[in-house]
Design an enzyme around this catalytic site. Structure first.
Site, PDB file in Angstrom:
ATOM      1  N   ASP A  56      80.748  18.177 -27.748  1.00 54.76           N
ATOM      2  CA  ASP A  56      79.947  16.962 -27.619  1.00 54.76           C
ATOM      3  C   ASP A  56      80.339  16.016 -28.747  1.00 54.76           C
ATOM      4  O   ASP A  56      79.921  16.170 -29.891  1.00 54.76           O
ATOM      5  CB  ASP A  56      78.459  17.303 -27.674  1.00 54.76           C
ATOM      6  CG  ASP A  56      77.591  16.064 -27.490  1.00 54.76           C
ATOM      7  OD1 ASP A  56      78.131  14.937 -27.560  1.00 54.76           O
ATOM      8  OD2 ASP A  56      76.370  16.224 -27.291  1.00 54.76           O
ATOM      9  N   LYS A  69      78.192   6.437 -27.420  1.00 52.64           N
ATOM     10  CA  LYS A  69      78.069   5.600 -28.615  1.00 52.64           C
ATOM     11  C   LYS A  69      79.271   4.666 -28.819  1.00 52.64           C
ATOM     12  O   LYS A  69      79.311   3.627 -28.182  1.00 52.64           O
ATOM     13  CB  LYS A  69      77.763   6.485 -29.826  1.00 52.64           C
ATOM     14  CG  LYS A  69      76.409   7.201 -29.600  1.00 52.64           C
ATOM     15  CD  LYS A  69      75.793   7.853 -30.803  1.00 52.64           C
ATOM     16  CE  LYS A  69      74.359   8.250 -30.473  1.00 52.64           C
ATOM     17  NZ  LYS A  69      74.092   9.658 -30.315  1.00 52.64           N
ATOM     18  N   TYR A 103      72.039  18.314 -30.873  1.00 55.01           N
ATOM     19  CA  TYR A 103      71.380  17.535 -29.833  1.00 55.01           C
ATOM     20  C   TYR A 103      72.434  17.084 -28.837  1.00 55.01           C
ATOM     21  O   TYR A 103      73.487  16.580 -29.224  1.00 55.01           O
ATOM     22  CB  TYR A 103      70.698  16.311 -30.452  1.00 55.01           C
ATOM     23  CG  TYR A 103      70.019  15.380 -29.470  1.00 55.01           C
ATOM     24  CD1 TYR A 103      68.918  15.808 -28.742  1.00 55.01           C
ATOM     25  CD2 TYR A 103      70.465  14.079 -29.299  1.00 55.01           C
ATOM     26  CE1 TYR A 103      68.278  14.937 -27.851  1.00 55.01           C
ATOM     27  CE2 TYR A 103      69.831  13.207 -28.421  1.00 55.01           C
ATOM     28  CZ  TYR A 103      68.731  13.646 -27.696  1.00 55.01           C
ATOM     29  OH  TYR A 103      68.102  12.780 -26.829  1.00 55.01           O
TER      30      TYR A 103
HETATM   31  C1  LIG Z   1      73.316  10.375 -29.184  1.00 53.96           C
HETATM   32  C2  LIG Z   1      73.792  11.702 -28.731  1.00 53.96           C
HETATM   33  C3  LIG Z   1      73.617  12.155 -27.415  1.00 53.96           C
HETATM   34  C4  LIG Z   1      72.780  11.407 -26.417  1.00 53.96           C
HETATM   35  O1  LIG Z   1      73.287  10.166 -26.112  1.00 53.96           O
HETATM   36  P1  LIG Z   1      72.283   9.057 -25.493  1.00 53.96           P
HETATM   37  O2  LIG Z   1      73.192   7.919 -25.182  1.00 53.96           O
HETATM   38  O3  LIG Z   1      71.262   8.781 -26.543  1.00 53.96           O
HETATM   39  O4  LIG Z   1      71.678   9.669 -24.277  1.00 53.96           O
HETATM   40  C5  LIG Z   1      74.217  13.335 -27.044  1.00 53.96           C
HETATM   41  N1  LIG Z   1      74.934  14.056 -27.924  1.00 53.96           N
HETATM   42  C6  LIG Z   1      75.112  13.670 -29.187  1.00 53.96           C
HETATM   43  C7  LIG Z   1      75.941  14.496 -30.100  1.00 53.96           C
HETATM   44  C8  LIG Z   1      74.530  12.491 -29.644  1.00 53.96           C
HETATM   45  O5  LIG Z   1      74.676  12.132 -30.926  1.00 53.96           O
END
Ligand SMILES: *Cc1c(COP(=O)(O)O)cnc(C)c1O
Length: 430
Positions: free
Chosen positions: A238, A271, A143
């Site tokens: 990511d 995060k 994601y």
């Molecule tokens: C949480 C998450 C996102 C999205 O971040 P948001 O602040 O919820 O938009 C993107 N990539 C990864 C790997 C994530 O865990």
């Protein structure tokens, strides 16, 4: 049940779709009523009934210090008293950029944004702008936020709802998105052989936390790096979840230890770097980042980007986790939890596997750790759901879906871990 959580949920559903502002919060995967959180402190949440839970969600990752850490609260309050937003540059933004760069050697410049979605979306645009190419590879179960081009077979909330891809995303928008199986070398080789020269980038969660907890195997990551270099595609890691969470230098520091010279071309953070406030970032080497406006042709902007209160929160958080020994202690504690859960399951003959890195962990009701999304989907979902509710009833708050990683914070005490393991023992028994 005249439970205040239930009353709030009913009221919420009248004015907010599904009663929540982010789908997985609704408990649809596990059933039951979501807990409305009234307050949090340290390792604990209290719901609307004033019931206390040991929190292993940590706002889905950011709360690495636990809730209400005094140094973070003080920094936020001080920043708020000086002004909530200026729409002009501040010194604190420089400090946060410097703090990120100091810990991540692949990053020479960063841009701050407000969410992981925005950061990943901008990283893709930057990769496309920098290479002049359109195609990208992503992996099933990873994601990267909900930008249209990345909202294909994206695990997490989408997995929970059984939608491989969202409605409202026209085929044309994802026609350049190639989705491959995670850890599948043969598919990777074939995709590069066919599309390598058209690929702007490959985006990957190095430890996939949106299909619970699945590591990219070292040979897979090594070959991915080689192929990207060979074909001139950018490797985008990511690290929204793993950055400053599995290690101070993120998952890339772990792969760099296993693969000499390993580094991504673009990194995406979120995060933990916001410490619980809306803040994320993407960064790369200077020549790539200078493709961004106002220097280069790739447009990217944000009214609240680098918000002073969020920046102060992130900076205070990064200062705390950069203290010597922080990650050693957090990793050891998380490992103790995971080992004890595995032992408790084994004692009761429950098929169980678990893994962790730094302050992030995952567990499956399956004999072996899954290596890709299909295997995650094949683990025992019914068992997970029963376990989730058994733990919730015993005051342990796990992520309400088996597709999510768990998080331990610095505030979790040995007693919290022991109480969690005791609860799990009972839950496994039941
Ligand atoms: C949480 C998450 C996102 C999205 O971040 P948001 O602040 O919820 O938009 C993107 N990539 C990864 C790997 C994530 O865990």
């Amino acid at each position: 049940m005249a439970d205040r959580n239930q009353a709030l949920f009913e009221r919420a559903q009248r004015v907010i779709p599904g009663g929540v502002n982010s789908p997985v919060r609704a408990f649809r995967a596990v059933g039951g009523t979501p807990r409305f959180i009234a307050r949090a402190q340290g390792a604990y949440l209290w719901d609307a009934e004033d019931r206390r839970y040991i929190d292993y969600v940590g706002s889905w990752g950011p709360m690495i210090l636990g809730h209400g850490h005094p140094a973070v609260l003080e920094a936020v309050q001080r920043a708020a008293s000086r002004g909530l937003s200026f729409g002009a540059p501040t010194e604190a933004e420089i400090e946060l950029a410097e703090a990120i760069i100091a810990n991540v050697p692949s990053v020479e410049q960063v841009r701050l944004v407000s969410s992981g979605t925005e950061a990943a979306m901008s990283a893709i645009r930057l990769a496309r702008g920098a290479t002049g190419r359109a195609k990208l590879i992503k992996f099933e179960g990873c994601y990267h936020g909900h930008a249209d081009a990345l909202l294909v077979k994206a695990g997490s909330g989408l997995a929970t709802f059984g939608h491989p891809t969202s409605a409202g995303v026209p085929g044309e928008v994802v026609q350049h998105t190639i989705v491959l199986e995670y850890n599948n070398l043969a598919q990777l080789e074939a995709a590069f052989a066919q599309h390598g020269r058209e690929l702007a980038c490959v985006i990957i969660e190095p430890i996939a936390g949106n299909m619970n907890f699945v590591r990219a195997q070292v040979p897979f990551m090594r070959r991915l790096r080689e192929l990207c270099t060979q074909y001139g595609a950018l490797l985008v890691l990511d690290e929204v979840m793993t950055g400053f969470r599995v290690a101070l230098g993120g998952a890339q520091s772990l792969y760099a230890r296993a693969i000499p010279g390993f580094r991504p071309d673009i990194s995406v953070f979120g995060k933990v770097i916001g410490g619980g406030m809306p803040l994320a970032a993407f960064g790369a080497a200077r020549d790539v980042m200078q493709q961004l406006a106002p220097l280069g042709p790739v447009y990217q902007a944000g009214t609240l980007s680098g918000n002073p209160v969020a920046t102060a929160c992130g900076l205070a958080t990064l200062r705390e986790i950069a203290r010597p020994g922080f990650f050693d202690a957090l990793s050891a504690k998380t490992r103790r939890l995971v080992d004890a859960l595995s032992a408790a399951a084994r004692e009761r003959g429950v098929a169980f596997s678990a893994d962790c890195e730094g302050g992030m962990f995952g567990f499956f009701f399956a004999e072996h750790l899954p290596q890709h999304y299909g295997a995650v989907m094949a683990s025992d979902k019914e068992r997970f759901n029963r376990f989730f509710h058994a733990m919730l009833a015993r005051g342990v708050y796990l992520a309400p879906a088996l597709y999510e990683a768990g998080f331990v914070s610095a505030a979790h005490s040995d007693e919290d871990i022991a109480a969690t393991v005791a609860a799990a023992g009972e839950a496994f028994g039941a």
